[in-house]
Design an enzyme around this catalytic site. Structure first.
Site, PDB file in Angstrom:
ATOM      1  N   LYS A  71      -3.028   8.478   2.765  1.00  0.00           N
ATOM      2  CA  LYS A  71      -4.255   8.348   3.568  1.00  0.00           C
ATOM      3  C   LYS A  71      -4.034   8.895   4.986  1.00  0.00           C
ATOM      4  CE  LYS A  71      -7.118   6.378   0.575  1.00  0.00           C
ATOM      5  NZ  LYS A  71      -8.079   7.239  -0.142  1.00  0.00           N
ATOM      6  N   TYR A  82       0.835  -1.212   0.000  1.00  0.00           N
ATOM      7  CA  TYR A  82       0.000   0.000   0.000  1.00  0.00           C
ATOM      8  C   TYR A  82       0.869   1.261   0.000  1.00  0.00           C
ATOM      9  CZ  TYR A  82      -4.444   2.459   0.703  1.00  0.00           C
ATOM     10  OH  TYR A  82      -5.561   3.263   0.550  1.00  0.00           O
TER      11      TYR A  82
HETATM   12  P1  NAP Z   1     -12.763   3.605  -8.129  1.00  0.00           P
HETATM   13  O1  NAP Z   1     -14.108   3.167  -8.503  1.00  0.00           O
HETATM   14  O2  NAP Z   1     -11.643   3.299  -9.053  1.00  0.00           O
HETATM   15  O3  NAP Z   1     -12.809   5.156  -7.785  1.00  0.00           O
HETATM   16  C1  NAP Z   1     -11.651   5.966  -7.719  1.00  0.00           C
HETATM   17  C2  NAP Z   1     -12.004   7.240  -8.394  1.00  0.00           C
HETATM   18  O4  NAP Z   1     -10.940   8.224  -8.307  1.00  0.00           O
HETATM   19  C3  NAP Z   1     -12.219   7.023  -9.898  1.00  0.00           C
HETATM   20  O5  NAP Z   1     -13.429   7.627 -10.288  1.00  0.00           O
HETATM   21  C4  NAP Z   1     -11.028   7.725 -10.493  1.00  0.00           C
HETATM   22  O6  NAP Z   1     -11.181   8.133 -11.840  1.00  0.00           O
HETATM   23  C5  NAP Z   1     -10.910   8.875  -9.540  1.00  0.00           C
HETATM   24  N1  NAP Z   1      -9.709   9.666  -9.803  1.00  0.00           N
HETATM   25  C6  NAP Z   1      -8.426   9.265  -9.912  1.00  0.00           C
HETATM   26  N2  NAP Z   1      -7.643  10.291 -10.254  1.00  0.00           N
HETATM   27  C7  NAP Z   1      -8.448  11.384 -10.341  1.00  0.00           C
HETATM   28  C8  NAP Z   1      -8.251  12.737 -10.665  1.00  0.00           C
HETATM   29  N3  NAP Z   1      -7.040  13.225 -10.958  1.00  0.00           N
HETATM   30  N4  NAP Z   1      -9.312  13.587 -10.670  1.00  0.00           N
HETATM   31  C9  NAP Z   1     -10.543  13.130 -10.377  1.00  0.00           C
HETATM   32  N5  NAP Z   1     -10.808  11.849 -10.056  1.00  0.00           N
HETATM   33  C10 NAP Z   1      -9.766  10.983 -10.046  1.00  0.00           C
HETATM   34  O7  NAP Z   1     -12.330   2.941  -6.729  1.00  0.00           O
HETATM   35  P2  NAP Z   1     -12.947   3.020  -5.241  1.00  0.00           P
HETATM   36  O8  NAP Z   1     -12.392   1.833  -4.562  1.00  0.00           O
HETATM   37  O9  NAP Z   1     -14.405   3.235  -5.288  1.00  0.00           O
HETATM   38  O10 NAP Z   1     -12.185   4.282  -4.632  1.00  0.00           O
HETATM   39  C11 NAP Z   1     -12.849   5.381  -4.033  1.00  0.00           C
HETATM   40  C12 NAP Z   1     -12.124   5.818  -2.759  1.00  0.00           C
HETATM   41  O11 NAP Z   1     -12.250   4.796  -1.782  1.00  0.00           O
HETATM   42  C13 NAP Z   1     -10.627   6.073  -2.941  1.00  0.00           C
HETATM   43  O12 NAP Z   1     -10.265   7.190  -2.135  1.00  0.00           O
HETATM   44  C14 NAP Z   1     -10.027   4.820  -2.336  1.00  0.00           C
HETATM   45  O13 NAP Z   1      -8.702   5.016  -1.861  1.00  0.00           O
HETATM   46  C15 NAP Z   1     -10.987   4.589  -1.205  1.00  0.00           C
HETATM   47  N6  NAP Z   1     -10.946   3.245  -0.603  1.00  0.00           N
HETATM   48  C16 NAP Z   1     -11.094   2.152  -1.400  1.00  0.00           C
HETATM   49  C17 NAP Z   1     -11.033   0.900  -0.821  1.00  0.00           C
HETATM   50  C18 NAP Z   1     -11.147  -0.337  -1.671  1.00  0.00           C
HETATM   51  O14 NAP Z   1     -10.717  -1.408  -1.227  1.00  0.00           O
HETATM   52  N7  NAP Z   1     -11.729  -0.261  -2.864  1.00  0.00           N
HETATM   53  C19 NAP Z   1     -10.832   0.758   0.571  1.00  0.00           C
HETATM   54  C20 NAP Z   1     -10.701   1.903   1.336  1.00  0.00           C
HETATM   55  C21 NAP Z   1     -10.757   3.148   0.752  1.00  0.00           C
HETATM   56  P3  NAP Z   1     -10.300   7.296 -12.962  1.00  0.00           P
HETATM   57  O15 NAP Z   1     -10.848   5.934 -12.992  1.00  0.00           O
HETATM   58  O16 NAP Z   1     -10.469   8.093 -14.208  1.00  0.00           O
HETATM   59  O17 NAP Z   1      -8.869   7.340 -12.489  1.00  0.00           O
END
Ligand code: NAP
Length: 255
Positions: free
Chosen positions: A162, A155
């Site tokens: 984070k 990570y």
């Molecule tokens: P996701 O569907 O891939 O969402 C991530 C989003 O961030 C995507 O829409 C992505 O767009 C966007 N993004 C990246 N770079 C960007 C930029 N420069 N400007 C605007 N948007 C941008 O994945 P997710 O898991 O739902 O993630 C959402 C949040 O939850 C993140 O903060 C992640 O760290 C957090 N989180 C996830 C998990 C997990 O296991 N999935 C666990 C804990 C926390 P693109 O696809 O175009 O890059």
């Protein structure tokens, strides 16, 4: 009547149906909120528009959060269309794939800057722009992960980001508190999404949670959305600056 009747929510971070932000949008909409969406790149435009239309929303705006002009344009459209805002969902993070494996030691200056810019500074920038539009009892929230507090293999730079994000939540809660706006984070357990697939060994992380978490299962996007709904609603008017774990209890376990 829904918990969020008459409320307006701006949502950053929908990439597809599996995105945590989409599950949150569905939960908010079910309780009566109107949602507006942004997308990071042209590649996502159609898909995000389709999802937005499925809940009757016609505000879908381009916004790469690293670009000040796009962030400003987004909020100026929101001001024009809605005049005010009640809920801001920040569900955005990014690090280079090659920096989500191996050692933190090998993180480049550029990769570090990029991860911090997209994943941490963006919350500050969006909150600043949202501030004049947010109505009293407004709610801002972001998504974080346990890798900020404990070492999770691979990570790396995202764990450091984070940790910064969680600190930013506390400072922003203090900044926004006097105007009656709350800022919180949900620390979600691992969920299979596009962003998660970039983390090397993600399958192992999922397996470990299922074996060790008190609930002996992984969480779903809907588990996160339930808590997001609570944080967006009048049920949580006394809660700000908090990091709330939605991880089937995994974080409480010792070795
Ligand atoms: P996701 O569907 O891939 O969402 C991530 C989003 O961030 C995507 O829409 C992505 O767009 C966007 N993004 C990246 N770079 C960007 C930029 N420069 N400007 C605007 N948007 C941008 O994945 P997710 O898991 O739902 O993630 C959402 C949040 O939850 C993140 O903060 C992640 O760290 C957090 N989180 C996830 C998990 C997990 O296991 N999935 C666990 C804990 C926390 P693109 O696809 O175009 O890059």
């Amino acid at each position: 009547m829904g918990l969020l009747e008459g409320k307006k929510a701006l949502i950053f971070g929908v990439a597809n149906e599996r995105s945590i932000a989409w599950a949150i949008a569905k939960a908010l909409h079910t309780e009566g909120a109107q949602c507006a969406f942004t997308y990071a790149t042209e590649r996502l435009k159609e898909r995000v528009e389709r999802l937005a239309h499925s809940q009757g929303s016609d505000i879908v705006l381009p916004c790469d959060v690293t670009k000040d002009e796009e962030v400003e344009a987004t909020f100026s459209t929101i001001k024009e269309r809605w005049q005010s805002l009640d809920i801001l969902i920040h569900s955005v993070a990014f690090a280079k794939k090659e920096e989500l494996k191996g050692k933190l030691l090998d993180t480049t200056r550029e990769g570090f800057g990029l991860a911090m810019d997209v994943s941490v500074y963006s919350l500050i920038a969006l909150t600043r722009q949202a501030s004049p539009l947010m109505r009293e009892d407004g709610s801002i929230m972001t998504l974080t992960y346990l890798g900020s507090q404990k070492v999770v293999p691979n990570y790396n730079v995202m764990g450091v980001a984070k940790a910064g994000l969680e600190a930013a939540v506390r400072y922003l809660a203090e900044d926004m508190g006097p105007q009656g706006v709350r800022v919180n984070a949900i620390s979600a357990g691992p969920v299979k999404t596009l962003a998660a697939m970039g983390i090397s060994g993600f399958g192992e992380i999922l397996k470990r949670v299922e074996e060790k978490a008190p609930l002996r299962r992984n969480i779903s996007q809907e588990d996160v959305a339930g808590v997001a709904l609570f944080l967006a609603s009048p049920l949580s008017t006394g809660v700000t600056g908090e990091i709330i774990y939605v991880d089937a209890g995994y974080n409480i376990m010792g070795p």
